[in-house]
Design an enzyme around this catalytic site. Structure first.
Site, PDB file in Angstrom:
ATOM      1  N   ALA A  39     -19.856   1.847   4.430  1.00 34.38           N
ATOM      2  CA  ALA A  39     -19.165   1.497   3.310  1.00 34.38           C
ATOM      3  C   ALA A  39     -20.065   0.517   2.359  1.00 34.38           C
ATOM      4  CB  ALA A  39     -17.945   0.601   3.577  1.00 34.38           C
ATOM      5  N   HIS A  62      -8.012   3.097  -3.656  1.00 35.91           N
ATOM      6  CA  HIS A  62      -9.179   3.336  -2.407  1.00 35.91           C
ATOM      7  C   HIS A  62     -10.136   4.434  -2.529  1.00 35.91           C
ATOM      8  CE1 HIS A  62      -6.085   1.503   0.973  1.00 35.91           C
ATOM      9  NE2 HIS A  62      -5.753   0.938  -0.366  1.00 35.91           N
ATOM     10  N   ARG A 103     -16.064   3.609   3.777  1.00 41.70           N
ATOM     11  CA  ARG A 103     -16.751   4.915   4.424  1.00 41.70           C
ATOM     12  C   ARG A 103     -15.791   5.919   4.505  1.00 41.70           C
ATOM     13  NH1 ARG A 103     -18.714   5.274  10.268  1.00 41.70           N
ATOM     14  NH2 ARG A 103     -16.584   5.997  10.414  1.00 41.70           N
ATOM     15  N   GLY A 104     -14.551   5.614   5.196  1.00 39.02           N
ATOM     16  CA  GLY A 104     -13.715   6.726   5.575  1.00 39.02           C
ATOM     17  C   GLY A 104     -14.054   7.269   6.986  1.00 39.02           C
ATOM     18  N   ASP A 105     -12.932   8.016   7.446  1.00 40.71           N
ATOM     19  CA  ASP A 105     -13.201   8.362   8.842  1.00 40.71           C
ATOM     20  C   ASP A 105     -14.146   9.682   8.599  1.00 40.71           C
ATOM     21  OD1 ASP A 105     -11.788   6.644  10.415  1.00 40.71           O
ATOM     22  OD2 ASP A 105      -9.861   7.605   9.769  1.00 40.71           O
ATOM     23  N   GLU A 161       0.848  -1.005  -0.139  1.00 45.04           N
ATOM     24  CA  GLU A 161       0.093   0.038  -0.127  1.00 45.04           C
ATOM     25  C   GLU A 161       0.977   1.177   0.047  1.00 45.04           C
ATOM     26  OE1 GLU A 161      -3.508   0.425   2.903  1.00 45.04           O
ATOM     27  OE2 GLU A 161      -2.271   2.169   3.423  1.00 45.04           O
ATOM     28  N   GLN A 209      -7.386  -4.405   8.616  1.00 44.43           N
ATOM     29  CA  GLN A 209      -6.514  -3.426   9.386  1.00 44.43           C
ATOM     30  C   GLN A 209      -5.267  -4.019   9.663  1.00 44.43           C
ATOM     31  OE1 GLN A 209      -5.582  -0.708  10.219  1.00 44.43           O
ATOM     32  NE2 GLN A 209      -7.282   0.398  11.043  1.00 44.43           N
TER      33      GLN A 209
HETATM   34  P1  FAD Z   1     -17.816   0.654   7.630  1.00 47.43           P
HETATM   35  O1  FAD Z   1     -17.760  -0.770   7.177  1.00 47.43           O
HETATM   36  O2  FAD Z   1     -18.932   1.532   6.932  1.00 47.43           O
HETATM   37  O3  FAD Z   1     -17.937   0.606   9.006  1.00 47.43           O
HETATM   38  C1  FAD Z   1     -17.689   1.991  10.015  1.00 47.43           C
HETATM   39  C2  FAD Z   1     -18.521   1.692  11.326  1.00 47.43           C
HETATM   40  O4  FAD Z   1     -19.757   1.515  11.326  1.00 47.43           O
HETATM   41  C3  FAD Z   1     -17.781   0.352  11.924  1.00 47.43           C
HETATM   42  O5  FAD Z   1     -17.642   0.552  13.423  1.00 47.43           O
HETATM   43  C4  FAD Z   1     -19.118  -0.549  11.613  1.00 47.43           C
HETATM   44  O6  FAD Z   1     -19.161  -1.556  12.693  1.00 47.43           O
HETATM   45  C5  FAD Z   1     -20.221   0.515  11.791  1.00 47.43           C
HETATM   46  N1  FAD Z   1     -21.418  -0.020  10.724  1.00 47.43           N
HETATM   47  C6  FAD Z   1     -21.247  -0.387   9.656  1.00 47.43           C
HETATM   48  N2  FAD Z   1     -22.528  -0.791   9.222  1.00 47.43           N
HETATM   49  C7  FAD Z   1     -23.418  -0.589  10.095  1.00 47.43           C
HETATM   50  C8  FAD Z   1     -24.902  -0.518  10.480  1.00 47.43           C
HETATM   51  N3  FAD Z   1     -25.545  -1.268   9.021  1.00 47.43           N
HETATM   52  N4  FAD Z   1     -25.308  -0.264  11.237  1.00 47.43           N
HETATM   53  C9  FAD Z   1     -24.601   0.272  12.418  1.00 47.43           C
HETATM   54  N5  FAD Z   1     -23.308   0.181  12.590  1.00 47.43           N
HETATM   55  C10 FAD Z   1     -22.699  -0.070  11.120  1.00 47.43           C
HETATM   56  N6  FAD Z   1      -9.559   5.829   5.295  1.00 47.43           N
HETATM   57  C11 FAD Z   1      -9.336   6.728   4.271  1.00 47.43           C
HETATM   58  O7  FAD Z   1      -9.726   7.758   4.501  1.00 47.43           O
HETATM   59  N7  FAD Z   1      -8.656   6.435   3.105  1.00 47.43           N
HETATM   60  C12 FAD Z   1      -8.192   5.314   3.009  1.00 47.43           C
HETATM   61  O8  FAD Z   1      -7.428   4.989   1.746  1.00 47.43           O
HETATM   62  C13 FAD Z   1      -8.225   4.110   3.782  1.00 47.43           C
HETATM   63  N8  FAD Z   1      -7.734   3.107   3.375  1.00 47.43           N
HETATM   64  C14 FAD Z   1      -8.132   1.801   4.407  1.00 47.43           C
HETATM   65  C15 FAD Z   1      -7.511   0.564   3.941  1.00 47.43           C
HETATM   66  C16 FAD Z   1      -7.690  -0.527   4.930  1.00 47.43           C
HETATM   67  C17 FAD Z   1      -7.239  -1.764   4.550  1.00 47.43           C
HETATM   68  C18 FAD Z   1      -8.381  -0.238   6.358  1.00 47.43           C
HETATM   69  C19 FAD Z   1      -8.706  -1.254   7.088  1.00 47.43           C
HETATM   70  C20 FAD Z   1      -8.832   1.075   6.514  1.00 47.43           C
HETATM   71  C21 FAD Z   1      -8.776   2.122   5.604  1.00 47.43           C
HETATM   72  N9  FAD Z   1      -9.085   3.463   5.881  1.00 47.43           N
HETATM   73  C22 FAD Z   1      -8.833   4.446   5.034  1.00 47.43           C
HETATM   74  C23 FAD Z   1      -9.782   3.614   7.299  1.00 47.43           C
HETATM   75  C24 FAD Z   1     -11.529   3.717   7.244  1.00 47.43           C
HETATM   76  O9  FAD Z   1     -11.859   4.492   6.432  1.00 47.43           O
HETATM   77  C25 FAD Z   1     -11.961   3.795   8.861  1.00 47.43           C
HETATM   78  O10 FAD Z   1     -11.780   2.741   9.329  1.00 47.43           O
HETATM   79  C26 FAD Z   1     -13.271   4.346   8.709  1.00 47.43           C
HETATM   80  O11 FAD Z   1     -13.733   4.828  10.056  1.00 47.43           O
HETATM   81  C27 FAD Z   1     -14.218   2.967   8.314  1.00 47.43           C
HETATM   82  O12 FAD Z   1     -14.221   2.656   7.115  1.00 47.43           O
HETATM   83  P2  FAD Z   1     -15.010   1.339   6.585  1.00 47.43           P
HETATM   84  O13 FAD Z   1     -15.122   1.506   5.200  1.00 47.43           O
HETATM   85  O14 FAD Z   1     -14.613   0.362   7.295  1.00 47.43           O
HETATM   86  O15 FAD Z   1     -16.661   1.578   7.254  1.00 47.43           O
END
Ligand code: FAD
Length: 292
Positions: free
Chosen positions: A125, A77, A107-109, A17, A176
């Site tokens: 996401a 990403h 989803r992103g932070d 990455e 992660q």
């Molecule tokens: P989601 O899967 O949407 O989850 C987010 C939170 O919501 C979790 O706590 C989940 O349990 C909860 N949730 C999901 N669905 C529901 C539902 N139906 N009801 C209630 N709660 C729910 N960030 C960046 O900004 N740019 C990047 O390029 C980037 N790359 C990454 C690469 C990897 C391999 C990883 C592991 C993370 C990366 N991140 C990146 C960080 C990521 O964006 C954050 O961890 C973000 O907070 C969550 O994204 P997610 O896609 O996992 O979200």
């Protein structure tokens, strides 16, 4: 080529990455790193997306260079927390125009001052994954959290949400970072129980700096084993010795994952190739033997 097909065609995938430098910084550094990583013959290189889309043009440009100049599959990403449907549509079209076939949909932070409920299009996401999946033009990966996502109150709930991402179209999971393989093996057992059967690529970060490891531990929620803490304590004032010791730790971690049959190893290369190079040298024969 879709990374789900690359992964299913071999026993072990190796990937890296990289991240785009800040918008006012030149791209030469990251391109030099990519050139060096390309020599390690990875199965794909992924390019992160700045929070809130801050690097979107650069992510596409870098992913396009990986694919079109080096002939290596690129995974772009893409985050959605603050995006409109129109923005996502435009980015997907640009990715397609640049020959990018693989997306890590996130989803992103959530930025300070922004509430996820403010975005009516994408709350999680899975909303983005479902939308990309409908187009049938990309292979979609999603993020997985062996120790649970930091916002989620339980690992079980987080895995239920992960299942929703797979049901919406995620074909590969990239984890992660973690420093304790047992956390991953326990997680993998739970995935089977939840009927999540897509390939899982394990995220490994060889962190060669005390401050970074402590910050990453807090941000990611990753457990830092005593063995790694001892290494950092022992060599914190000998940077070169620390690099040697962390490379040995990561090599051991990766060898153990391979012995236990993981689908792939994704190295968070932090835009530096030297450490990745040394780890790859350490597992050169293992990699050859596994895929022969
Ligand atoms: P989601 O899967 O949407 O989850 C987010 C939170 O919501 C979790 O706590 C989940 O349990 C909860 N949730 C999901 N669905 C529901 C539902 N139906 N009801 C209630 N709660 C729910 N960030 C960046 O900004 N740019 C990047 O390029 C980037 N790359 C990454 C690469 C990897 C391999 C990883 C592991 C993370 C990366 N991140 C990146 C960080 C990521 O964006 C954050 O961890 C973000 O907070 C969550 O994204 P997610 O896609 O996992 O979200």
């Amino acid at each position: 080529m879709f990374i789900k097909d690359i992964i299913s065609s071999k026993k072990l995938s190796i990937s890296f990455e990289v991240f785009p430098p800040k918008n006012d910084m030149p791209l030469d550094g990251v391109y030099k790193t990519i050139g060096e990583l390309a020599e390690l013959n990875p199965d794909f290189i992924s390019v992160t997306y700045g929070a809130g889309g801050s690097s979107k043009g650069r992510t596409i440009e870098i992913a396009s260079t990986i694919k079109n100049k080096y002939g290596i599959e690129a995974v772009a990403h893409l985050t959605c927390a603050t995006s409109t449907k129109e923005e996502i549509n435009n980015i997907l079209s640009e990715l397609k125009d640049n020959g990018i076939e693989n997306i890590l949909a996130l989803r992103g932070d959530i930025p300070d001052g922004f509430k996820i409920s403010d975005n009516l299009n994408y709350k999680y996401a899975k909303d983005l994954i479902g939308e990309i999946s409908e187009r049938k033009k990309f292979s979609i990966s999603a993020a997985a959290y062996p120790e649970g996502h930091t916002e989620c109150s339980s690992l079980e709930d987080d895995i239920r949400h992960l299942k929703e991402k797979v049901d919406c179209g995620a074909e590969v999971l990239i984890t992660q970072l973690f420093f304790d393989n047992n956390k991953f093996y326990e997680f993998k057992e739970k995935l089977y129980k939840h009927n999540i059967n897509v390939p899982v690529i394990t995220g490994i970060m060889p962190v060669v700096n005390r401050n970074i490891i402590e910050r990453i531990g807090v941000l990611s929620g990753a457990f830092i084993p005593q063995k790694l803490k001892n290494i950092i304590d022992k060599y914190e004032n000998s940077p070169e010795a620390l690099v040697d010791a962390v490379i040995a730790y990561s090599t051991e971690q990766i060898s153990d994952l391979i012995v236990n049959g993981v689908d792939g190893v994704h190295i968070y290369a932090m835009n530096k190739s030297a450490v990745a190079k040394r780890i790859m040298k350490n597992i050169k024969e293992i990699r050859k033997a596994i895929n022969s």
